[in-house]
Design a protein around this motif. Structure first.
Motif, mmCIF file in Angstrom:
data_model
loop_
_atom_site.group_PDB
_atom_site.id
_atom_site.type_symbol
_atom_site.label_atom_id
_atom_site.label_comp_id
_atom_site.label_asym_id
_atom_site.label_seq_id
_atom_site.Cartn_x
_atom_site.Cartn_y
_atom_site.Cartn_z
ATOM 1 N N ARG A 134 38.848 53.961 19.572
ATOM 2 C CA ARG A 134 38.386 54.669 18.270
ATOM 3 C C ARG A 134 39.368 54.376 17.830
ATOM 4 O O ARG A 134 38.814 53.979 15.942
ATOM 5 C CB ARG A 134 39.933 55.347 18.778
ATOM 6 C CG ARG A 134 39.582 57.147 19.987
ATOM 7 C CD ARG A 134 41.289 57.191 20.710
ATOM 8 N NE ARG A 134 40.613 58.755 21.208
ATOM 9 C CZ ARG A 134 39.490 58.393 22.627
ATOM 10 N NH1 ARG A 134 39.894 57.405 22.838
ATOM 11 N NH2 ARG A 134 39.325 59.336 23.204
ATOM 12 N N CYS A 162 35.474 60.426 24.301
ATOM 13 C CA CYS A 162 35.723 59.230 22.616
ATOM 14 C C CYS A 162 35.186 59.107 21.482
ATOM 15 O O CYS A 162 35.875 59.177 20.676
ATOM 16 C CB CYS A 162 35.229 57.869 23.702
ATOM 17 S SG CYS A 162 36.342 57.229 22.296
ATOM 18 N N ASP A 165 36.450 62.437 19.455
ATOM 19 C CA ASP A 165 38.021 62.434 18.509
ATOM 20 C C ASP A 165 37.340 61.161 17.554
ATOM 21 O O ASP A 165 37.726 61.982 16.457
ATOM 22 C CB ASP A 165 38.825 61.620 19.835
ATOM 23 C CG ASP A 165 40.238 61.368 19.716
ATOM 24 O OD1 ASP A 165 41.083 62.150 18.612
ATOM 25 O OD2 ASP A 165 41.232 60.302 20.031
ATOM 26 N N ILE A 166 36.795 60.483 17.902
ATOM 27 C CA ILE A 166 36.355 59.155 16.581
ATOM 28 C C ILE A 166 35.427 59.920 15.319
ATOM 29 O O ILE A 166 35.757 59.578 14.039
ATOM 30 C CB ILE A 166 35.008 58.484 17.394
ATOM 31 C CG1 ILE A 166 35.642 57.506 17.932
ATOM 32 C CG2 ILE A 166 33.980 57.515 15.844
ATOM 33 C CD1 ILE A 166 35.140 56.327 18.387
ATOM 34 N N ARG A 169 38.161 61.490 13.615
ATOM 35 C CA ARG A 169 39.641 61.131 13.351
ATOM 36 C C ARG A 169 38.143 60.079 11.765
ATOM 37 O O ARG A 169 38.689 60.310 10.603
ATOM 38 C CB ARG A 169 39.765 59.902 13.590
ATOM 39 C CG ARG A 169 40.297 60.346 14.768
ATOM 40 C CD ARG A 169 40.762 58.716 15.698
ATOM 41 N NE ARG A 169 41.563 58.984 16.669
ATOM 42 C CZ ARG A 169 42.430 58.278 17.263
ATOM 43 N NH1 ARG A 169 43.198 57.212 17.010
ATOM 44 N NH2 ARG A 169 43.327 58.806 18.308
#
Length: 302
Positions: A134, A162, A165-166, A169
């Motif tokens: 990340r 993952c 989540d990236i 973000r």
């Protein structure tokens, strides 16, 4: 003694500041200003823990000695950095970071190398699905116009999580999990490997001409993410420390390439001409001087 906890650490230091500190660190190391011993590694698996890394550094004429302890445990990561006064021996600050500063500086120095190489990639491929994966995306997004991040991991569910989540973000980036390292290398010419693998994940034939690979996972004996033939094929081979990498990094599996490996600080100080249509590889094992500089940047007001 000032104790700085995880929340305050995150408020104190961001991506741009971390990358700048890493450049200062590798340049100081290249100039011979720093005493940075080889790391210590402890295996705590018999006691239910994981591996613990102990690193230190002192810049001659500087204010502090840094002593970093970071490790992996079944239930949580652990990490802290002590800044000790070089003049008095007093502990000036204890950064109780839970390993965050280690993770941040690792991603920051990889992003620094991408910038120093003059990369302009819009896609990043990441092998790995943990915190470091990340952060590799976040820190590279600081220096590149990223539009896509491709993720691979052994566990497809974790890889998908993952990637999601990236994407949260980095709202301007499209992130997606892929089925294999080879598929990832076919979609991205900028690749970061951030796993604990003990067998090659990328071979010389997987990586396209013009690609750059930053390998950050191999940091102790036996770990390996890249086939030695990939290092041999590289038009430019960078290492954070030749001595560390030949003991702990990818270079331990490709000793014939040692003499042509260039330390990152030396490259930052005086870039070396290389075939930009070829492959470049950077082998990172994590230097104590990086911990010193990022801890000092975080505790600058003390």
């Amino acid at each position: 003694m000032k104790v700085i906890g995880p929340d305050e650490i995150r408020r104190r230091i961001g991506a741009a500041q971390a990358i700048a500190a890493m450049r200062d660190a590798v340049l100081a190391q290249a100039r011979g200003e720093c005493d940075t011993p080889m790391p210590m590694h402890l295996d705590l698996s018999p006691a239910g823990g994981g591996e613990v890394h102990i690193k230190s550094s002192y810049r001659r004429g500087g204010r502090h000695v840094a002593l970093k302890v970071a490790g992996t445990y079944a239930e949580r990561p652990y990490g802290s950095i002590a800044l000790i006064s070089a003049a008095t021996g007093e502990t000036v600050a204890h950064l109780d970071d839970g390993g965050y500063l280690t993770d941040l500086r690792t991603a920051a120095v990889a992003a620094l190398v991408a910038r120093e190489l003059g990369r302009a990639d819009r896609a990043l491929g990441v092998l790995g699905t943990g915190v470091q994966a990340r952060l590799q995306a976040e820190l590279h997004a600081e220096v590149l116009p990223l539009e896509e991040v491709w993720v691979w991991g052994r566990n497809p569910e974790r890889a998908a999580a993952c990637a999601a989540d990236i994407a949260r973000r980095l709202p301007h980036v499209r992130a997606r999990a892929l089925a294999s390292p080879g598929e990832l290398a076919a979609r991205a010419t900028l690749i970061a490997t951030a796993t604990a693998s003990r067998a090659p994940l990328l071979g010389a034939g997987d990586v396209r001409p013009g690609s750059h690979v930053s390998a950050v996972g191999a940091d102790s004996p036996g770990k390996q993410e890249l086939d030695p033939a990939l290092l041999a094929r590289a038009a430019l081979l960078l290492v954070d420390s030749r001595a560390q990498c030949e003991r702990l990094g990818e270079l331990q599996h490709a000793p014939a390439e040692r003499d042509r490996a260039i330390e990152i600080g030396a490259f930052c100080a005086a870039p070396v001409a290389h075939d930009r249509a070829g492959i470049t590889v950077a082998d990172f094992t994590g230097l104590g001087v990086l911990d010193l500089f990022i801890a000092e940047a975080c505790a600058a007001a003390i």
